[in-house]
Scaffold this active site. Structure first.
Site, PDB file in Angstrom:
ATOM      1  N   ARG A   1       4.278  -4.819  33.905  1.00 11.28           N
ATOM      2  CA  ARG A   1       5.012  -4.240  35.031  1.00 11.28           C
ATOM      3  C   ARG A   1       5.322  -5.368  36.011  1.00 11.28           C
ATOM      4  NH1 ARG A   1       2.627  -1.871  40.082  1.00 11.28           N
ATOM      5  NH2 ARG A   1       4.461  -1.021  41.091  1.00 11.28           N
TER       6      ARG A   1
ATOM      7  N   HIS B   1       9.710  -4.010  45.378  1.00 19.51           N
ATOM      8  CA  HIS B   1       8.324  -4.286  45.753  1.00 19.51           C
ATOM      9  C   HIS B   1       8.373  -5.142  47.027  1.00 19.51           C
ATOM     10  CE1 HIS B   1       4.001  -4.591  44.035  1.00 19.51           C
ATOM     11  NE2 HIS B   1       3.961  -5.121  45.248  1.00 19.51           N
TER      12      HIS B   1
ATOM     13  N   GLU C   1       4.687   1.525  46.262  1.00 14.21           N
ATOM     14  CA  GLU C   1       3.931   1.812  47.485  1.00 14.21           C
ATOM     15  C   GLU C   1       4.835   1.899  48.731  1.00 14.21           C
ATOM     16  OE1 GLU C   1       0.790  -1.069  47.798  1.00 14.21           O
ATOM     17  OE2 GLU C   1      -0.092  -0.527  45.882  1.00 14.21           O
TER      18      GLU C   1
ATOM     19  N   ASN D   1      -1.494   3.676  42.337  1.00 11.06           N
ATOM     20  CA  ASN D   1      -2.224   2.436  42.599  1.00 11.06           C
ATOM     21  C   ASN D   1      -3.488   2.795  43.362  1.00 11.06           C
ATOM     22  OD1 ASN D   1      -0.026   1.196  41.492  1.00 11.06           O
ATOM     23  ND2 ASN D   1       0.671   0.224  43.375  1.00 11.06           N
TER      24      ASN D   1
ATOM     25  N   TYR E   1      -7.387   1.302  44.701  1.00  9.82           N
ATOM     26  CA  TYR E   1      -8.342   0.197  44.877  1.00  9.82           C
ATOM     27  C   TYR E   1      -9.651   0.658  45.491  1.00  9.82           C
ATOM     28  CZ  TYR E   1      -4.475  -2.910  43.819  1.00  9.82           C
ATOM     29  OH  TYR E   1      -3.450  -3.536  43.167  1.00  9.82           O
TER      30      TYR E   1
ATOM     31  N   GLU F   1      -1.693   0.162  39.181  1.00 14.46           N
ATOM     32  CA  GLU F   1      -2.430  -0.987  39.733  1.00 14.46           C
ATOM     33  C   GLU F   1      -3.872  -0.576  39.948  1.00 14.46           C
ATOM     34  OE1 GLU F   1      -1.001  -2.869  43.319  1.00 14.46           O
ATOM     35  OE2 GLU F   1       1.077  -2.758  42.628  1.00 14.46           O
TER      36      GLU F   1
HETATM   37  O1  IFM Z   1      -1.070  -7.336  46.057  1.00 15.08           O
HETATM   38  C1  IFM Z   1      -0.914  -5.981  46.325  1.00 15.08           C
HETATM   39  C2  IFM Z   1       0.322  -5.431  45.630  1.00 15.08           C
HETATM   40  O2  IFM Z   1       1.470  -6.124  45.989  1.00 15.08           O
HETATM   41  C3  IFM Z   1       0.513  -3.985  45.987  1.00 15.08           C
HETATM   42  N1  IFM Z   1      -0.689  -3.215  45.779  1.00 15.08           N
HETATM   43  C4  IFM Z   1      -1.928  -3.742  46.287  1.00 15.08           C
HETATM   44  C5  IFM Z   1      -2.108  -5.177  45.853  1.00 15.08           C
HETATM   45  C6  IFM Z   1      -3.441  -5.736  46.406  1.00 15.08           C
HETATM   46  O3  IFM Z   1      -3.434  -5.711  47.789  1.00 15.08           O
END
Ligand code: IFM
Length: 449
Positions: A77, A121, A166, A291, A293, A356
């Site tokens: 991606r 992006h 995002e 995405n 985290y 992500e």
């Molecule tokens: O690096 C970023 C990415 O560009 C978008 N999602 C989160 C990642 C980590 O912060």
């Protein structure tokens, strides 16, 4: 730990973004993006780092594709840089710029890797920002034109298309807290940006669908938001509204939630919301990218809220509870399972993909190795969490690691390393970290032992 196997055909891959890896910001007629301007503005990015050179992927893409092939990566991606394709964000294509993506796609296909294109992006052409940026309605139409130009050139070989990555970050970090480009701090404009990002998405989906695109998607970063005590429910609902339902409801239900509209009215008269917009925004999708985290925690008390979430004044946002990554983000895989289940339940009918997931750690190079056991543990925990969601009925189609390479981490510059592959920025040497070797085994086995 028990062995787990994913469904046949589960997609394993990695993700990157143009401004974070390509470099070559002045090559072959590329125009200026808001991130060029922002990163060159003193004080905006840590230590004045810029994306001017980054990983020099623009010149080294063939080597990077070969590394991916060696790891057995099935899907890559990446994002297209709008100002490479249309230097000023409108009008004729810059053939040299689009030619880069043509070569990249062919190289990926030759290596047996499926290209997945993200059209936006965060690198808006500066010329469009000068005309108002995402708070201006015209930007949505310019985006749809640009999407068509890219599709015309790559659509014969690329099957999966993502409009935005995002949009929450593009709108709120870019126009509310200003910690990302273009660095504006105008909450009302941030809500207009949300709407025009969504409108641009819908217009692009409509155009690409008519042109024959097979799989259309958008990638969100929904907050896995949880409360920590009695009285936290209202704060949780507010955060959920301002990061999740503000996107999910228009996209998948064709409406903005009433409680979210109430918050927006405090900052804007909503005059940007025109008849027919929501119909365009809610065109059917084939895939929803998630995405994830880290979780967001809301306390039972009062607090200042967050500048990136206008309307949360009075809400107590709690610091991480437990282990964190080098970003200071809490490590909580179970929150990923809960998030996937919640989205699948509340918005049924759209297959999901983790587009992500990954972590920055303070990697240490030892000779030619990087023993990043902490990253392996993070990835393993989250892959297990993803599998758990599938076991509980979620239609999850794939998992992409952020990121293939260490890269330009926006306002943090090059200090935070998310890659499976280490990049030595002074020599551009690439070194496979232990996590890359480990991920190769995950892909080979379609799971974990
Ligand atoms: O690096 C970023 C990415 O560009 C978008 N999602 C989160 C990642 C980590 O912060």
């Amino acid at each position: 730990m028990s062995a787990i196997t994913f469904p046949e055909g589960f997609i394993w891959g990695t993700a990157t973004a143009a401004y974070q890896i390509e470099g070559a910001t002045r090559a072959d007629g590329r125009g200026v993006s808001i991130w060029d301007t922002f990163s060159h503005t003193p004080g905006k990015v840590q230590d004045g780092h810029t994306g001017d050179v980054a990983c020099d992927h623009y010149h080294r893409y063939a080597q990077d594709v070969a590394l991916m092939a060696d790891l057995g990566i099935r899907t890559y991606r990446f994002s297209v840089s709008w100002p490479r394709v249309q230097p000023d964000g409108h009008g004729a294509v810059n053939p040299a710029g689009l030619g880069f993506y043509d070569r990249l796609v062919d190289t990926l296909l030759d290596a047996g890797i499926d290209p997945m294109v993200t059209l936006y992006h965060w690198d808006l052409p500066q010329a469009l920002e000068d005309q108002g940026g995402w708070p201006s309605r015209d930007t949505a139409y310019r985006f749809a034109d640009y999407a068509q130009l890219v599709y015309e050139r790559l659509g014969d070989r690329v099957t999966t298309w993502t409009t935005h990555n995002e949009p929450w970050c593009a709108a709120f970090l870019g126009y509310a807290s200003g910690i990302h480009a273009p660095g504006r701090t105008e909450p009302g404009a941030a809500f207009a940006a949300v709407h025009h990002l969504l409108l641009g998405h819908g217009l692009a989906v409509q155009a690409l669908r008519e042109a024959g695109a097979q799989r259309l998607s958008i990638v969100l970063n929904p907050a896995a938001v949880a409360g920590t005590g009695p009285g936290s429910e209202a704060g949780v609902r507010l955060m959920d509204g301002l990061q999740n339902r503000i996107f999910l409801d228009p996209l998948l239900r064709g409406e903005y939630p009433e409680d979210v509209l109430e918050v927006i009215r405090r900052f804007s008269d909503l005059s940007y919301l025109q008849e027919g917009d929501l119909e365009i925004i809610s065109r059917p999708l084939d895939l929803l990218g998630i995405n994830y985290y880290s979780p967001s925690l809301v306390g039972p008390g009062t607090g200042p809220g967050s500048r990136s979430h206008p309307g949360t004044e009075g809400i107590e946002l709690l610091p991480p509870q437990g282990p964190v990554t080098a970003m200071g983000w809490q490590i909580e895989p179970a929150a990923l399972t809960a998030l996937l289940k919640r989205i699948a339940t509340d918005y049924p009918g759209v297959p999901l993909m983790i587009t992500e997931n990954g972590a920055a750690f303070n990697d240490v190079r030892t000779g030619d190795r990087v023993h990043d056991a902490d990253r392996i543990a993070y990835l393993e925990g989250h892959i297990r969490a993803a599998h758990q969601a599938i076991t509980e009925g979620v239609d999850l189609r794939g998992y992409l690691v952020w990121s293939l390479l260490d890269n330009f981490e926006w306002a943090e510059g090059y200090h935070k390393r998310f890659g499976l592959i280490r990049v030595e920025y002074d020599t551009q040497e690439r070194i496979l970290k232990d996590s890359a070797l480990w991920y190769r085994e995950v892909i080979k086995r379609n799971g974990l032992v």
